[in-house]
Design a protein around this motif. Structure first.
Motif, PDB file in Angstrom:
ATOM      1  N   UNK A  85       0.832  -1.200   0.000  1.00 23.22           N
ATOM      2  CA  UNK A  85       0.000   0.000   0.000  1.00 23.22           C
ATOM      3  C   UNK A  85       0.866   1.250   0.000  1.00 23.22           C
ATOM      4  N   UNK A  86       0.524   2.222  -0.878  1.00 20.67           N
ATOM      5  CA  UNK A  86       1.239   3.496  -0.952  1.00 20.67           C
ATOM      6  C   UNK A  86       0.371   4.602  -0.376  1.00 20.67           C
ATOM      7  N   UNK A  87       1.030   5.625   0.145  1.00 24.51           N
ATOM      8  CA  UNK A  87       0.324   6.767   0.729  1.00 24.51           C
ATOM      9  C   UNK A  87       0.767   8.053   0.047  1.00 24.51           C
ATOM     10  N   UNK A  88      -0.196   8.907  -0.273  1.00 22.96           N
ATOM     11  CA  UNK A  88       0.087  10.222  -0.885  1.00 22.96           C
ATOM     12  C   UNK A  88       0.898  10.113  -2.164  1.00 22.96           C
ATOM     13  N   UNK A  89       0.671   9.040  -2.921  1.00 19.34           N
ATOM     14  CA  UNK A  89       1.366   8.836  -4.204  1.00 19.34           C
ATOM     15  C   UNK A  89       2.875   8.954  -4.048  1.00 19.34           C
ATOM     16  N   UNK A  90       3.390   8.423  -2.939  1.00 24.07           N
ATOM     17  CA  UNK A  90       4.830   8.591  -2.717  1.00 24.07           C
ATOM     18  C   UNK A  90       5.477   7.393  -2.030  1.00 24.07           C
ATOM     19  N   UNK A  91       5.093   7.072  -0.794  1.00 27.46           N
ATOM     20  CA  UNK A  91       5.826   6.069  -0.029  1.00 27.46           C
ATOM     21  C   UNK A  91       4.953   4.862   0.305  1.00 27.46           C
ATOM     22  N   UNK A 148       3.589   5.163 -11.735  1.00 29.74           N
ATOM     23  CA  UNK A 148       3.608   6.608 -11.502  1.00 29.74           C
ATOM     24  C   UNK A 148       2.545   7.031 -10.498  1.00 29.74           C
ATOM     25  N   UNK A 149       1.406   6.352 -10.495  1.00 29.51           N
ATOM     26  CA  UNK A 149       0.370   6.692  -9.512  1.00 29.51           C
ATOM     27  C   UNK A 149       0.781   6.252  -8.112  1.00 29.51           C
ATOM     28  N   UNK A 150       1.578   5.176  -8.029  1.00 23.13           N
ATOM     29  CA  UNK A 150       2.103   4.732  -6.725  1.00 23.13           C
ATOM     30  C   UNK A 150       3.055   5.777  -6.156  1.00 23.13           C
ATOM     31  N   UNK A 151       3.972   6.243  -6.997  1.00 26.99           N
ATOM     32  CA  UNK A 151       5.044   7.123  -6.523  1.00 26.99           C
ATOM     33  C   UNK A 151       5.327   8.187  -7.586  1.00 26.99           C
ATOM     34  N   UNK A 152       4.867   9.399  -7.348  1.00 22.81           N
ATOM     35  CA  UNK A 152       5.002  10.477  -8.338  1.00 22.81           C
ATOM     36  C   UNK A 152       6.443  10.918  -8.546  1.00 22.81           C
ATOM     37  N   UNK A 153       7.326  10.607  -7.579  1.00 17.30           N
ATOM     38  CA  UNK A 153       8.736  10.971  -7.753  1.00 17.30           C
ATOM     39  C   UNK A 153       9.326  10.275  -8.976  1.00 17.30           C
ATOM     40  N   UNK A 182       0.050  16.201 -12.510  1.00 14.79           N
ATOM     41  CA  UNK A 182      -0.458  17.003 -11.396  1.00 14.79           C
ATOM     42  C   UNK A 182      -0.101  16.397 -10.034  1.00 14.79           C
ATOM     43  N   UNK A 183       0.250  15.115 -10.027  1.00 15.57           N
ATOM     44  CA  UNK A 183       0.676  14.493  -8.770  1.00 15.57           C
ATOM     45  C   UNK A 183       1.962  15.125  -8.238  1.00 15.57           C
ATOM     46  N   UNK A 184       2.715  15.778  -9.124  1.00 17.69           N
ATOM     47  CA  UNK A 184       3.952  16.442  -8.704  1.00 17.69           C
ATOM     48  C   UNK A 184       3.680  17.561  -7.704  1.00 17.69           C
ATOM     49  N   UNK A 185       2.470  18.098  -7.719  1.00 19.79           N
ATOM     50  CA  UNK A 185       2.130  19.194  -6.803  1.00 19.79           C
ATOM     51  C   UNK A 185       2.104  18.718  -5.350  1.00 19.79           C
ATOM     52  N   UNK A 190      11.468  19.603  -1.352  1.00 21.96           N
ATOM     53  CA  UNK A 190      12.785  19.027  -1.065  1.00 21.96           C
ATOM     54  C   UNK A 190      13.106  17.911  -2.053  1.00 21.96           C
ATOM     55  N   UNK A 191      12.135  16.981  -2.256  1.00 19.75           N
ATOM     56  CA  UNK A 191      12.346  15.867  -3.180  1.00 19.75           C
ATOM     57  C   UNK A 191      12.439  16.359  -4.620  1.00 19.75           C
ATOM     58  N   UNK A 192      11.612  17.327  -4.956  1.00 21.05           N
ATOM     59  CA  UNK A 192      11.654  17.862  -6.320  1.00 21.05           C
ATOM     60  C   UNK A 192      13.010  18.498  -6.599  1.00 21.05           C
ATOM     61  N   UNK A 193      13.527  19.214  -5.622  1.00 17.35           N
ATOM     62  CA  UNK A 193      14.819  19.878  -5.823  1.00 17.35           C
ATOM     63  C   UNK A 193      15.947  18.861  -5.965  1.00 17.35           C
TER      64      UNK A 193
END
Length: 365
Positions: A85-91, A148-153, A182-185, A190-193
């Motif tokens: 299970x992933x949370x907030x399209x990230x972890x 990509x939906x699991x983890x937007x990074x 739009x998941x990038x929003x 910090x991760x984006x940078x």
């Protein structure tokens, strides 16, 4: 580094576990590219790894990952797992330890990062990743829409890998990057940078920047000015032009550098005193932004009679003795004057010449 990694694998095997080098190191070895870190996967659980090695840090134990330092080399060791299970399209917030290497590889992002190596140096390619390396293409492990939906990074990681490896993105991957941009929003700045820094620092940065523009990601990344920036060698020059200081996380040193670069880039000219005041790095980046030749900047900097105030051939106490003064703010003003005079070659940086100048100009004061 490689020998230390093999030693780690063998130690895990000696205790009855499976272990492999996985991901970037093996990928880079195959395409003849230098790699700076090694990741290891194993069916040993974090606490079992800690029983084998003394220098283990369990900072990511909840994700089945530990950090090991051996022979001054740092390794990330991850237990075979399924991300349930992933949370907030990230972890992943729920994982399950498993005993299958192939199942563990299926949870990873891109096929090219699934190639493994055993303790004998044998390459293990369970997901046909070698073919993607040969074709220089980046594909997700399984459906791109799921990954990509699991983890937007992974959107930015795909562009970063395409940039630094000069690989193309798979058509399906492109389709779902655009769909899920739009998941990038929701992704932390910090991760984006972290990812954008690697893109902007790459010798192939122009490709990465073009991808960010072509895939229409600028608005979702809050870097709308990117399509108008002058490309510079260093990432800080690009960040300087984006004016996102209040959104993205920068160190105090980065903020100061950007502030100085902006000042210098707006000056009428970068003369010797500006070069002395702000230094070679700031002036070079400013010069790149101004679309000016940086060769003259480097040559002029090397010719400067002094590079900082400490190189002036007189001390504050000596100035006080010459003028019969106690230490005061006037001494600082005199040093500022000396800097200008020496940089502009009005006086030579020799004690005799400096003393004569000080006596002539300041003795009456």
């Amino acid at each position: 580094m490689y020998n230390s990694a093999i030693k780690v694998l063998k130690m895990l095997e000696e205790h009855g576990f499976k272990a492999y080098i996985v991901g970037g190191f093996v990928r880079d070895l195959i395409i003849n590219r230098k790699s700076s870190d090694i990741d290891i996967c194993t069916n040993a659980k974090p606490k079992e790894i800690k029983e084998i090695f003394k220098n283990v840090i369990l900072k990511k134990e909840q994700y089945g990952s530990v950090t090991l330092v051996i022979n001054q080399v740092t390794f990330e060791i991850t237990t075979f797992r399924k991300d349930l299970k992933y949370e907030n399209n990230r972890l992943p917030v729920k994982i399950k330890y498993i005993n299958s290497l192939q199942e563990d590889l299926k949870r990873r992002d891109f096929t090219m990062n699934t190639i493994c190596m055993d303790s004998n140096g044998n390459i293990i390619d369970m997901l046909n990743a070698k073919a993607d390396l040969e074709n220089k293409i980046i594909k997700t492990v399984g459906p791109a829409r799921v990954k990509l939906s699991e983890d937007s990074l992974r959107i930015l990681r795909a562009i970063r890998f395409s940039t630094i490896l000069d690989f193309d993105l798979d058509k399906d991957l492109i389709k779902y990057i655009v769909k899920y941009k739009k998941l990038l929003r929701k992704l932390s700045y910090y991760r984006k940078k972290e990812e954008l820094d690697k893109i902007f620092s790459s010798p192939n940065k122009k490709k990465g920047i073009n991808l960010l523009i072509e895939l229409d990601l600028l608005d979702d990344l809050d870097i709308m000015r990117l399509n108008r920036v002058q490309i510079t060698k260093d990432a800080i020059g690009i960040w300087t032009q984006l004016n996102v200081d209040k959104k993205y996380s920068f160190t105090n040193n980065e903020l100061e550098q950007m502030k100085q670069i902006r000042i210098v880039s707006k000056l009428d000219k970068i003369d010797n005193f500006v070069l002395y005041q702000y230094g070679l790095y700031v002036c070079t980046v400013a010069c790149e932004i101004r679309k000016e030749d940086t060769k003259n900047i480097a040559k002029n900097y090397m010719k400067l009679p002094i590079k900082n105030k400490n190189e002036i051939n007189i001390s504050a106490m000596e100035i006080c003795n010459i003028l019969s003064l106690k230490p005061s703010m006037l001494i600082n003003e005199i040093f500022k004057d000396l800097e200008k005079q020496i940089i502009n070659k009005q006086i030579i940086n020799e004690k005799k010449n400096i003393e004569e100048y000080i006596i002539k100009k300041y003795k009456k004061i």
